[in-house]
Design a protein around this motif. Sequence first.
Motif, PDB file in Angstrom:
ATOM      1  N   GLU A   1       0.865  -1.130  -0.148  1.00  0.00           N
ATOM      2  CA  GLU A   1      -0.023  -0.059  -0.020  1.00  0.00           C
ATOM      3  C   GLU A   1       0.797   1.229  -0.057  1.00  0.00           C
ATOM      4  O   GLU A   1       1.819   1.399   0.630  1.00  0.00           O
ATOM      5  CB  GLU A   1      -0.720   0.165   1.164  1.00  0.00           C
ATOM      6  CG  GLU A   1      -2.046  -1.075   1.131  1.00  0.00           C
ATOM      7  CD  GLU A   1      -2.541  -1.046   2.809  1.00  0.00           C
ATOM      8  OE1 GLU A   1      -3.299  -0.232   2.960  1.00  0.00           O
ATOM      9  OE2 GLU A   1      -2.178  -1.845   3.774  1.00  0.00           O
ATOM     10  N   ASP A   2       0.401   2.306  -0.951  1.00  0.00           N
ATOM     11  CA  ASP A   2       1.434   3.584  -0.831  1.00  0.00           C
ATOM     12  C   ASP A   2       1.407   3.964   0.485  1.00  0.00           C
ATOM     13  O   ASP A   2       2.291   4.655   0.860  1.00  0.00           O
ATOM     14  CB  ASP A   2       0.726   4.623  -1.782  1.00  0.00           C
ATOM     15  CG  ASP A   2       0.730   4.196  -3.236  1.00  0.00           C
ATOM     16  OD1 ASP A   2       1.620   3.297  -3.495  1.00  0.00           O
ATOM     17  OD2 ASP A   2      -0.106   4.753  -4.176  1.00  0.00           O
ATOM     18  N   GLU A   3       0.244   4.025   1.274  1.00  0.00           N
ATOM     19  CA  GLU A   3       0.360   4.623   2.824  1.00  0.00           C
ATOM     20  C   GLU A   3       1.404   4.136   3.502  1.00  0.00           C
ATOM     21  O   GLU A   3       2.032   4.679   4.264  1.00  0.00           O
ATOM     22  CB  GLU A   3      -0.947   4.754   3.110  1.00  0.00           C
ATOM     23  CG  GLU A   3      -1.859   5.655   2.599  1.00  0.00           C
ATOM     24  CD  GLU A   3      -2.789   4.878   1.473  1.00  0.00           C
ATOM     25  OE1 GLU A   3      -2.236   3.889   0.979  1.00  0.00           O
ATOM     26  OE2 GLU A   3      -3.571   5.541   0.864  1.00  0.00           O
ATOM     27  N   LYS A   4       1.387   2.662   3.788  1.00  0.00           N
ATOM     28  CA  LYS A   4       2.195   2.017   4.392  1.00  0.00           C
ATOM     29  C   LYS A   4       3.655   2.185   3.822  1.00  0.00           C
ATOM     30  O   LYS A   4       4.485   2.460   4.665  1.00  0.00           O
ATOM     31  CB  LYS A   4       1.974   0.477   4.344  1.00  0.00           C
ATOM     32  CG  LYS A   4       2.880  -0.040   5.306  1.00  0.00           C
ATOM     33  CD  LYS A   4       2.285  -1.851   5.139  1.00  0.00           C
ATOM     34  CE  LYS A   4       2.802  -2.758   5.993  1.00  0.00           C
ATOM     35  NZ  LYS A   4       2.438  -4.221   5.949  1.00  0.00           N
ATOM     36  N   THR A   5       4.023   2.122   2.786  1.00  0.00           N
ATOM     37  CA  THR A   5       5.058   2.447   2.051  1.00  0.00           C
ATOM     38  C   THR A   5       5.642   3.784   2.494  1.00  0.00           C
ATOM     39  O   THR A   5       6.789   3.839   3.058  1.00  0.00           O
ATOM     40  CB  THR A   5       5.386   2.340   0.547  1.00  0.00           C
ATOM     41  OG1 THR A   5       4.989   1.029   0.281  1.00  0.00           O
ATOM     42  CG2 THR A   5       6.796   2.525   0.165  1.00  0.00           C
ATOM     43  N   MET A   6       5.050   4.894   2.248  1.00  0.00           N
ATOM     44  CA  MET A   6       5.210   6.319   2.667  1.00  0.00           C
ATOM     45  C   MET A   6       5.552   6.414   4.170  1.00  0.00           C
ATOM     46  O   MET A   6       6.560   7.192   4.819  1.00  0.00           O
ATOM     47  CB  MET A   6       4.081   7.262   2.407  1.00  0.00           C
ATOM     48  CG  MET A   6       4.462   8.747   2.573  1.00  0.00           C
ATOM     49  SD  MET A   6       3.329   9.740   1.810  1.00  0.00           S
ATOM     50  CE  MET A   6       3.300   9.415   0.137  1.00  0.00           C
ATOM     51  N   LEU A   7       4.569   5.750   4.944  1.00  0.00           N
ATOM     52  CA  LEU A   7       4.814   5.666   6.488  1.00  0.00           C
ATOM     53  C   LEU A   7       6.249   5.309   7.109  1.00  0.00           C
ATOM     54  O   LEU A   7       6.984   5.952   7.716  1.00  0.00           O
ATOM     55  CB  LEU A   7       3.771   4.918   7.321  1.00  0.00           C
ATOM     56  CG  LEU A   7       3.841   4.971   8.777  1.00  0.00           C
ATOM     57  CD1 LEU A   7       3.775   6.334   9.413  1.00  0.00           C
ATOM     58  CD2 LEU A   7       2.596   3.931   9.161  1.00  0.00           C
ATOM     59  N   ILE A   8       6.375   4.209   6.508  1.00  0.00           N
ATOM     60  CA  ILE A   8       7.808   3.321   6.648  1.00  0.00           C
ATOM     61  C   ILE A   8       8.975   4.047   6.166  1.00  0.00           C
ATOM     62  O   ILE A   8       9.777   4.641   6.904  1.00  0.00           O
ATOM     63  CB  ILE A   8       7.853   1.886   6.118  1.00  0.00           C
ATOM     64  CG1 ILE A   8       6.768   0.972   6.809  1.00  0.00           C
ATOM     65  CG2 ILE A   8       9.291   1.503   6.217  1.00  0.00           C
ATOM     66  CD1 ILE A   8       6.538  -0.209   6.200  1.00  0.00           C
TER      67      ILE A   8
ATOM     68  N   ASN B   1      -0.883  13.745   6.436  1.00  0.00           N
ATOM     69  CA  ASN B   1      -0.864  12.844   5.381  1.00  0.00           C
ATOM     70  C   ASN B   1      -1.258  11.529   5.418  1.00  0.00           C
ATOM     71  O   ASN B   1      -1.987  10.916   4.627  1.00  0.00           O
ATOM     72  CB  ASN B   1       0.494  12.971   4.426  1.00  0.00           C
ATOM     73  CG  ASN B   1       0.800  14.446   3.900  1.00  0.00           C
ATOM     74  OD1 ASN B   1       0.106  14.882   3.121  1.00  0.00           O
ATOM     75  ND2 ASN B   1       1.661  15.049   4.607  1.00  0.00           N
ATOM     76  N   LEU B   2      -1.009  11.134   6.809  1.00  0.00           N
ATOM     77  CA  LEU B   2      -1.193   9.640   6.798  1.00  0.00           C
ATOM     78  C   LEU B   2      -2.127   9.354   8.152  1.00  0.00           C
ATOM     79  O   LEU B   2      -2.055   8.240   8.779  1.00  0.00           O
ATOM     80  CB  LEU B   2       0.150   8.941   7.014  1.00  0.00           C
ATOM     81  CG  LEU B   2       0.886   9.096   5.628  1.00  0.00           C
ATOM     82  CD1 LEU B   2       2.470   8.556   5.877  1.00  0.00           C
ATOM     83  CD2 LEU B   2       0.309   8.185   4.471  1.00  0.00           C
ATOM     84  N   PHE B   3      -2.923  10.336   8.756  1.00  0.00           N
ATOM     85  CA  PHE B   3      -3.542  10.256   9.994  1.00  0.00           C
ATOM     86  C   PHE B   3      -4.654   9.251   9.880  1.00  0.00           C
ATOM     87  O   PHE B   3      -4.639   8.212  10.862  1.00  0.00           O
ATOM     88  CB  PHE B   3      -4.180  11.522  10.308  1.00  0.00           C
ATOM     89  CG  PHE B   3      -4.733  11.458  11.732  1.00  0.00           C
ATOM     90  CD1 PHE B   3      -4.032  11.522  12.877  1.00  0.00           C
ATOM     91  CD2 PHE B   3      -6.061  11.390  11.942  1.00  0.00           C
ATOM     92  CE1 PHE B   3      -4.607  11.416  14.034  1.00  0.00           C
ATOM     93  CE2 PHE B   3      -6.766  11.310  13.038  1.00  0.00           C
ATOM     94  CZ  PHE B   3      -5.969  11.272  14.095  1.00  0.00           C
ATOM     95  N   THR B   4      -5.145   9.117   8.786  1.00  0.00           N
ATOM     96  CA  THR B   4      -6.482   8.125   8.828  1.00  0.00           C
ATOM     97  C   THR B   4      -5.884   6.599   8.748  1.00  0.00           C
ATOM     98  O   THR B   4      -6.306   5.909   9.298  1.00  0.00           O
ATOM     99  CB  THR B   4      -7.188   8.586   7.752  1.00  0.00           C
ATOM    100  OG1 THR B   4      -7.648   9.790   7.652  1.00  0.00           O
ATOM    101  CG2 THR B   4      -8.336   7.353   7.544  1.00  0.00           C
TER     102      THR B   4
END
Length: 99
Positions: free
Chosen positions: A47-54, A85-88
């Motif tokens: 997932e883009d969000e997971k990648t971005m968070l990491i 950007n990634l709160f949700t």
Amino acid sequence: MDRSIHPGLVNNLATEFTNRRLSEEDRRQCLAAALERVMQTYPTDMEDEKTMLILAMFLAKKVADHTPYLLREVFRTTVNFINQNLFTYVRNLVRNDMD
């Protein structure tokens, strides 16, 4: 993932963070631009969000390791970036973990 972050990118980001004239929003934009560059090298099997968070956390760690006196600024900017950007995504991770 950690090893694929180019040292030049870390150095450039650290240089940007040492610029005291940059606002918090400017720093967040620098972090976002660095994340965009790093994310282009990753396959889309995550997932883009997971990648971005990491990657945001890895970048923060690498910049703080590279330039320790920037730890406070890097941490604050990374937390603000994640909140905006990634709160949700993070909230959903926590909810799923509690279920």
